[in-house]
Design a protein around this motif. Structure first.
Motif, PDB file in Angstrom:
ATOM      1  N   ALA A   1       0.835  -1.205   0.000  1.00 11.02           N
ATOM      2  CA  ALA A   1       0.000   0.000   0.000  1.00 11.02           C
ATOM      3  C   ALA A   1       0.868   1.252   0.000  1.00 11.02           C
ATOM      4  O   ALA A   1       0.609   2.199  -0.752  1.00 11.02           O
ATOM      5  CB  ALA A   1      -0.935  -0.007   1.217  1.00 11.02           C
TER       6      ALA A   1
ATOM      7  N   ASN B   1       2.450   1.682  -3.519  1.00 10.25           N
ATOM      8  CA  ASN B   1       1.521   2.159  -4.548  1.00 10.25           C
ATOM      9  C   ASN B   1       1.056   3.583  -4.279  1.00 10.25           C
ATOM     10  O   ASN B   1       0.846   4.360  -5.226  1.00 10.25           O
ATOM     11  CB  ASN B   1       0.327   1.210  -4.639  1.00 10.25           C
ATOM     12  CG  ASN B   1       0.641  -0.039  -5.448  1.00 10.25           C
ATOM     13  OD1 ASN B   1       0.676  -0.001  -6.668  1.00 10.25           O
ATOM     14  ND2 ASN B   1       0.910  -1.140  -4.755  1.00 10.25           N
ATOM     15  N   LEU B   2       0.893   3.947  -3.017  1.00 13.04           N
ATOM     16  CA  LEU B   2       0.533   5.338  -2.710  1.00 13.04           C
ATOM     17  C   LEU B   2       1.658   6.274  -3.113  1.00 13.04           C
ATOM     18  O   LEU B   2       1.419   7.343  -3.693  1.00 13.04           O
ATOM     19  CB  LEU B   2       0.240   5.473  -1.211  1.00 13.04           C
ATOM     20  CG  LEU B   2      -1.100   4.909  -0.742  1.00 13.04           C
ATOM     21  CD1 LEU B   2      -1.123   4.789   0.781  1.00 13.04           C
ATOM     22  CD2 LEU B   2      -2.250   5.788  -1.215  1.00 13.04           C
ATOM     23  N   ASN B   3       2.885   5.872  -2.823  1.00  9.92           N
ATOM     24  CA  ASN B   3       4.042   6.682  -3.189  1.00  9.92           C
ATOM     25  C   ASN B   3       4.191   6.784  -4.702  1.00  9.92           C
ATOM     26  O   ASN B   3       4.586   7.834  -5.229  1.00  9.92           O
ATOM     27  CB  ASN B   3       5.299   6.076  -2.559  1.00  9.92           C
ATOM     28  CG  ASN B   3       6.543   6.911  -2.801  1.00  9.92           C
ATOM     29  OD1 ASN B   3       7.209   6.766  -3.820  1.00  9.92           O
ATOM     30  ND2 ASN B   3       6.862   7.777  -1.857  1.00  9.92           N
TER      31      ASN B   3
ATOM     32  N   ARG C   1       1.686   6.323  -7.109  1.00 12.27           N
ATOM     33  CA  ARG C   1       0.531   6.788  -7.886  1.00 12.27           C
ATOM     34  C   ARG C   1      -0.052   8.117  -7.423  1.00 12.27           C
ATOM     35  O   ARG C   1      -0.887   8.693  -8.117  1.00 12.27           O
ATOM     36  CB  ARG C   1      -0.559   5.698  -7.858  1.00 12.27           C
ATOM     37  CG  ARG C   1      -0.053   4.368  -8.369  1.00 12.27           C
ATOM     38  CD  ARG C   1      -1.080   3.263  -8.308  1.00 12.27           C
ATOM     39  NE  ARG C   1      -0.480   1.947  -8.469  1.00 12.27           N
ATOM     40  CZ  ARG C   1      -0.066   1.431  -9.619  1.00 12.27           C
ATOM     41  NH1 ARG C   1      -0.223   2.135 -10.737  1.00 12.27           N
ATOM     42  NH2 ARG C   1       0.486   0.231  -9.665  1.00 12.27           N
ATOM     43  N   VAL C   2       0.364   8.610  -6.262  1.00 11.86           N
ATOM     44  CA  VAL C   2      -0.124   9.895  -5.769  1.00 11.86           C
ATOM     45  C   VAL C   2       1.056  10.858  -5.699  1.00 11.86           C
ATOM     46  O   VAL C   2       1.899  10.772  -4.807  1.00 11.86           O
ATOM     47  CB  VAL C   2      -0.787   9.752  -4.377  1.00 11.86           C
ATOM     48  CG1 VAL C   2      -1.328  11.103  -3.917  1.00 11.86           C
ATOM     49  CG2 VAL C   2      -1.889   8.706  -4.410  1.00 11.86           C
TER      50      VAL C   2
ATOM     51  N   LEU D   1       2.746  13.051  -2.412  1.00  9.20           N
ATOM     52  CA  LEU D   1       2.279  12.548  -1.118  1.00  9.20           C
ATOM     53  C   LEU D   1       3.484  12.309  -0.214  1.00  9.20           C
ATOM     54  O   LEU D   1       4.379  11.535  -0.544  1.00  9.20           O
ATOM     55  CB  LEU D   1       1.498  11.248  -1.304  1.00  9.20           C
ATOM     56  CG  LEU D   1       0.805  10.690  -0.053  1.00  9.20           C
ATOM     57  CD1 LEU D   1      -0.331  11.620   0.383  1.00  9.20           C
ATOM     58  CD2 LEU D   1       0.275   9.289  -0.318  1.00  9.20           C
TER      59      LEU D   1
ATOM     60  N   SER E   1       1.885   8.548   3.518  1.00 10.20           N
ATOM     61  CA  SER E   1       1.680   7.274   2.816  1.00 10.20           C
ATOM     62  C   SER E   1       1.829   6.104   3.779  1.00 10.20           C
ATOM     63  O   SER E   1       1.115   5.095   3.666  1.00 10.20           O
ATOM     64  CB  SER E   1       2.658   7.133   1.654  1.00 10.20           C
ATOM     65  OG  SER E   1       3.991   7.022   2.099  1.00 10.20           O
TER      66      SER E   1
ATOM     67  N   LEU F   1      -1.432   5.984   5.847  1.00 11.80           N
ATOM     68  CA  LEU F   1      -2.509   5.433   5.012  1.00 11.80           C
ATOM     69  C   LEU F   1      -2.306   3.938   4.778  1.00 11.80           C
ATOM     70  O   LEU F   1      -3.269   3.165   4.737  1.00 11.80           O
ATOM     71  CB  LEU F   1      -2.569   6.180   3.683  1.00 11.80           C
ATOM     72  CG  LEU F   1      -2.999   7.645   3.758  1.00 11.80           C
ATOM     73  CD1 LEU F   1      -2.916   8.304   2.379  1.00 11.80           C
ATOM     74  CD2 LEU F   1      -4.418   7.767   4.313  1.00 11.80           C
ATOM     75  N   ALA F   2      -1.040   3.521   4.628  1.00 12.77           N
ATOM     76  CA  ALA F   2      -0.748   2.095   4.466  1.00 12.77           C
ATOM     77  C   ALA F   2      -1.127   1.328   5.732  1.00 12.77           C
ATOM     78  O   ALA F   2      -1.674   0.217   5.660  1.00 12.77           O
ATOM     79  CB  ALA F   2       0.731   1.891   4.150  1.00 12.77           C
TER      80      ALA F   2
END
Length: 346
Positions: free
Chosen positions: A81, A84-86, A88-89, A92, A97, A100-101
């Motif tokens: 998580a 992918n946050l790092n 695709r956003v 951020l 991140s 959120l993960a």
């Protein structure tokens, strides 16, 4: 003319904080000056990540009494998580991140914690094992999680916070140490709060807890969520700070059992137990490897080492369960008391 006196004890730390503060001072001030790259890469970074994972599982199993065999799955959810946050956003921050993960891992933990409302003990352990197999299958089956990498192995992003880059071993150690220290403090406050007392009440006797007004179902799910959040953050540290890669193989079933062994050997329902257990789990294979090579030479290869490690760890777990159910923490406290008594008598 009146004078105002100030009680200096108001500004001092509680006595029980003295030992943790001393360890933190050594960890931040002394270890980076004396430690080698090997110490950070091979011992301290895995120790910190596994300690945090053990801490998360101890909240669930030690304090709330809910058995779980899916720790590695929640570590994997946190790591993938965060990746992918790092990825695709844009823009951020890394800390955001990671939080959120952790929340993503908490959400998965809640889903697989639902059987705890009906199941207990061995049956609950088997149901949490489903999380391990499902998460590993999903991460392997759907290449989107690995950014369509053919091998499924991807490089972890650079650790950067507010312009400060933690790329060398010492920097990654500082980053991991800070994360672990903050979450350990929060966990300590949690287990000493009303929520922590609710966890213990549910663990000791669900019926009695329900009679005195503890919301048993809510408490169980909260324990799964908090535990999974912490373990998810541990997964981020394991992948980003230690392995420097993100891959499903780094979070297999063996990792789940490793985290469980940390809790059992270190001591259930003990914050310190996670650190004692992780220290043994990380250092023991290295000591066994050096000792085996010294005694047996080339005969003691990697296969023999792996088998020997499993045998000795299994024997240790049996011994602790039979002779010292409270783990290394209780053993350490008893040794300290005897040493102090001997010093006083002398």
């Amino acid at each position: 003319m009146s004078t105002t006196t100030h009680d200096l004890s108001v500004y001092s730390f509680p006595a029980h904080w003295a030992t943790p503060l001393r360890w933190l001072a050594i960890a931040y001030g002394v270890v980076p000056l004396l430690g080698s790259d090997y110490l950070f890469e091979a011992i301290l970074l895995p120790f910190l990540a596994l300690s945090l994972a053990g801490l998360g599982l101890n909240i669930l199993t030690g304090y709330a009494g809910q058995v779980s065999l899916g720790s590695a799955a929640f570590m994997a959810v946190g790591a993938f998580a965060a990746f992918n946050l790092n990825l695709r956003v844009d823009g951020l921050p890394l800390i955001v991140s990671m939080i959120l993960a952790g929340l993503a891992a908490a959400g998965i933990g809640l889903v697989f914690g639902l059987p705890s409302l009906r199941l207990k003990g061995f049956y609950l352990a088997v149901s949490t094992l489903a999380a391990q197999f499902f998460v590993q299958w999903a991460l392997t089956k759907f290449s989107w999680f690995s950014n369509d990498s053919a091998s499924g192995v991807i490089d972890a992003p650079q650790l950067s916070v507010s312009g400060f880059v933690f790329d060398d071993p010492v920097g990654r150690y500082y980053f991991a140490l800070t994360v672990v220290a903050v979450l350990t403090l929060l966990a300590h406050r949690l287990v000493n709060s009303q929520t922590g007392r609710n966890f213990i009440a549910v663990r000791d006797n669900e019926t009695a807890a329900r009679i005195i007004g503890v919301p048993v179902l809510k408490t169980k799910l909260l324990a799964f969520a908090i535990s999974s959040f912490i373990i998810g953050i541990a997964g981020v540290l394991w992948a980003f700070a230690y392995l420097r890669t993100v891959e499903p193989a780094g979070f297999n079933l063996d990792r789940s059992f490793q985290v469980l062994f940390i809790v059992i050997i270190g001591g259930l329902a003990s914050i310190r137990g996670a650190f004692f257990g992780a220290a043994l789990i990380v250092v023991f294979p290295l000591v066994l490897s050096r000792l085996g090579s010294f005694l047996l030479g080339n005969i003691f290869n990697s296969g023999v080492l792996d088998m020997s490690q499993r045998i000795v760890l299994g024997a240790l777990i049996i011994l602790f369960l039979v002779l010292e159910p409270d783990g290394l923490v209780a053993l350490w406290d008893r040794v300290r008391k005897r040493i102090r008594a001997a010093i006083v008598q002398s």
